[in-house]
Design an enzyme around this catalytic site. Structure first.
Site, short mmCIF file in Angstrom:
data_model
loop_
_atom_site.label_atom_id
_atom_site.label_comp_id
_atom_site.label_asym_id
_atom_site.label_seq_id
_atom_site.Cartn_x
_atom_site.Cartn_y
_atom_site.Cartn_z
N GLU A 170 30.81 35.29 81.59
CA GLU A 170 29.92 34.68 82.40
C GLU A 170 30.21 33.12 82.31
OE1 GLU A 170 28.42 36.69 79.87
OE2 GLU A 170 28.85 38.08 81.35
N GLU A 228 34.41 46.75 83.01
CA GLU A 228 33.25 47.57 82.74
C GLU A 228 32.56 48.03 84.18
OE1 GLU A 228 31.84 43.82 81.03
OE2 GLU A 228 30.41 43.35 82.55
#
Ligand code: NOJ
Length: 646
Positions: A427, A451
């Site tokens: 992030e 993911e």
């Protein structure tokens, strides 16, 4: 030869254009505006050259041709060959503003420099930078609000891009060339975004938010002297040239860390995929992943297979509410002393994990004690995370890619360096080449990574996704995509899966560059295909040279890379939906030498949907001048290792 021209219009508007003089004169960028809107004054017109007598005195030029060595990277040596021109301007309000241009063989860049002056504080409302392309080129982009940049890139002509877009932007030019628009050396400034207006690509800086989460007009709070990040345009005739451009790294400052011996590229495994597949949990309980026992199992497996590090997520307290993470307190079933000793004796590093839940301020406050604790336990790589479960901002207050987020990430890198800790930042703000200055910033996410193929409600990323990334996100810097899934079914999310063949997963290890490269699947899945895992065991993640052999954005991609400090080469291919034959001339191999080639390729029946596990391994002796022809299935790929034998 290309050149940049600068002028002030009659109204004192700063403008530049980018022209190619090869053969007939060609406009790459037509006259485009520069300037700043600030809280104090509008710096968009009313400029004059600093010298009142001769216009030329306001220009100064220098040239540079040097080569520097990377600590790690896609290439060991990088040539920095450019001319620089500084234009010194004075605004009618008295504000001094310089614009520094650099012209490279494969592109150009410029930045605004506000020198020491009477005006001390500047609040930026808008940066008025424009890129006025001469034609309506095709562009790949993601919308600027894409959470953590985890989106699918879409292609359309610039004129049809109505949204505001994240930087970078990749363009296929109407004359067949390619361009990449991004920024370099983003340190204390908001990340740039783009929007298209009146045919020009314009900048939209990420704004500060007010206490209610509403965007303010304010973008950056600065004190003179300061300089903005570089605004960079790479422009080449071919895709291999685009990918080979090192302008972004050249625009960043040289390494600021004196001793870099401790910064070591490595492959790693991890207690990780199990949580995304929902067979394990981060928090303590019956299915807890990061237990002492499980970690020991992973570490011993890694050791046996020549993999030097293991990541553990969910080793520390706080996962129950994703709010109150404790970065120095393990769960009761994690014995840090024991594992740290085991790590020493096996020579397998532990990669720590600090998920902050987006609580950047409290993390930042405790950085020293957190990193001291990790270093004391022999942990010298940390994966950081900022998943804010509800409002996707830092501390519920600011965008990660706003000025405050950029400052935070920088603080993390600098503090980590003091404790000899390398960072894998999830992030993040989009990378801009800071790893040249801080090579302990080793990898970052900022991508719709693997993911998503475990749990995404849309069923997983389409095959073409991975064939877009090397030309978009990964052009901005190393990516922690986490390749290497060997078992594609997820019983918990039966409609979601990895859209690839097993061989495509191997190809990713060469096509996606990261000096921290994760083999993301579980040991038991790797043991279902040990002779395919053998490629992951041997493939390096630090390179002497890298070449894009062939590719087309969104269709396929083939990279060849030479291991750093060695003679061996590795080639990887990844393919989107349409099966195709890859043609690979081995001209990169050393003249007069023979190489043993091991070729992991899709089997005749391979297809990501119906038969992802069908593969063959061939062996051959090859030399420069030979050509490999390898069929890639739908969603397929291949991997080749070329070992020099004499
Ligand atoms: C999102 C990251 O991308 C992922 O790798 C990690 O496992 C989770 N956050 C938890 O921190």
């Amino acid at each position: 030869m290309r050149r940049v021209e600068f002028r002030l219009t009659d109204a004192g508007v700063p403008q530049y254009r980018y022209v190619s003089g090869e053969g007939s004169e060609k406009m790459l960028l037509d006259w485009s505006n520069l300037g700043m809107e600030t809280e104090q004054t509008s710096l968009c017109s009313g400029f004059s050259f600093i010298s009142t007598c001769e216009r030329s005195e306001a220009f100064s030029t220098t040239s540079r041709d040097t080569t520097w060595e990377t600590v790690w990277g896609e290439e060991r040596f990088i040539r920095d060959h450019h001319n620089e021109m500084t234009v010194s301007l004075r605004h009618s309000s008295g504000v001094l503003m310089n614009i520094v241009f650099r012209i490279f063989d494969d592109g150009m860049a410029f930045r605004y420099v506000f020198p020491e002056q009477e005006c001390k504080d500047i609040v930026i409302i808008d940066e008025l930078t424009e890129y006025r392309f001469a034609a309506d080129h095709e562009a790949w982009s993601i919308p600027w609000r894409t959470e953590y940049y985890e989106g699918l890139w879409t292609k359309a002509p610039l004129s049809e891009k109505h949204d505001t877009l994240c930087s970078p932007l990749t363009l296929k030019l109407s004359d067949g060339g390619y361009a990449f628009l991004h920024e370099a050396a983003l340190t204390d400034y908001p990340a740039e975004n783009f929007y298209i207006k009146d045919g020009a690509v314009r900048l939209y800086l990420t704004p500060w938010l007010d206490l209610n989460g509403v965007e303010t007009p304010f973008k950056a709070y600065l004190k003179t002297p300061f300089q903005t990040p570089w605004r960079m345009l790479i422009l080449t005739r071919t895709l291999p040239e685009l990918v080979a451009s090192r302008i972004m790294l050249n625009l960043n400052e040289p390494c600021a860390i004196a001793d870099t011996e401790w910064i070591r590229p490595t492959k790693f495994m991890g207690i990780w995929w199990g949580m995304h597949m929902k067979s394990m949990t981060w928090e303590q309980g019956l299915k807890h992943g990061a237990t002492t026992e499980n970690m020991e199992r992973y570490m011993r497996f890694a050791k046996e297979h020549g993999i030097n590090a293991v990541l553990a997520e969910g080793w520390n307290k706080g996962w129950e509410d994703w709010k109150n993470f404790e970065f120095t307190t393990p769960y009761d079933d994690w014995d840090m002393d024991y594992l740290s000793r085991l790590s020493d004796s096996l020579g397998v590093q532990i990669i720590g994990h600090n998920e902050t839940g987006g609580n950047a301020a409290s993390y930042e406050r405790d950085l020293d004690s957190i990193y001291r604790y990790h270093a004391a336990n022999g942990i010298h790589v940390i994966k950081t995370g900022y998943v804010a479960p509800i409002i996707r901002t830092m501390d519920g207050l600011q965008w990660n890619k706003g000025q405050s987020g950029v400052r935070h990430y920088r603080k993390v890198i600098e503090t980590a360096a003091k404790y000899h800790i390398a960072i894998d930042n999830h992030e993040p703000v989009m990378p801009t080449g800071l790893q040249r200055t801080y090579p302990n910033l080793m990898s970052q996410e900022g991508v719709r990574g693997q993911e998503w193929n475990a749990w995404s409600a849309d069923g997983g990323s389409p095959c073409e996704h991975v064939t877009v990334l090397p030309f978009t996100r990964i052009m901005a810097g190393p990516v922690d995509y986490t390749p290497g899934v060997f078992a594609f079914e997820n019983p918990v999310m039966p409609n979601t899966r990895v859209h690839s063949t097993l061989m495509n997963q191997l190809g990713l290890f060469v096509c996606f560059y990261s000096p921290l490269q994760m083999a993301c699947d579980l040991p038991e899945n790797y043991m279902k295909h040990p002779n395919a895992f053998a490629f992951i065991e041997q493939v390096p993640c630090n390179w002497e040279r890298s070449i894009l052999v062939d590719g087309e954005i969104g269709e396929y991609c083939i990279f060849a890379r030479q291991e750093r400090g060695g003679d061996n080469w590795y080639i990887g291919g990844i393919n989107a939906d349409a099966p195709r034959e890859a043609v690979i001339p081995l001209s990169m191999l050393e003249e007069g030498k023979t190489y043993h080639a091991s070729i992991w390729r899709d089997g005749e029946e391979a297809d990501w949907q119906t038969n992802p596990y069908d593969y063959e391994i061939d062996n051959a002796y090859v030399a420069t001048g030979d050509t490999l022809r390898i069929r890639m299935a739908s969603g397929g790929g291949f991997a080749v290792s070329l070992t020099q034998i004499n």
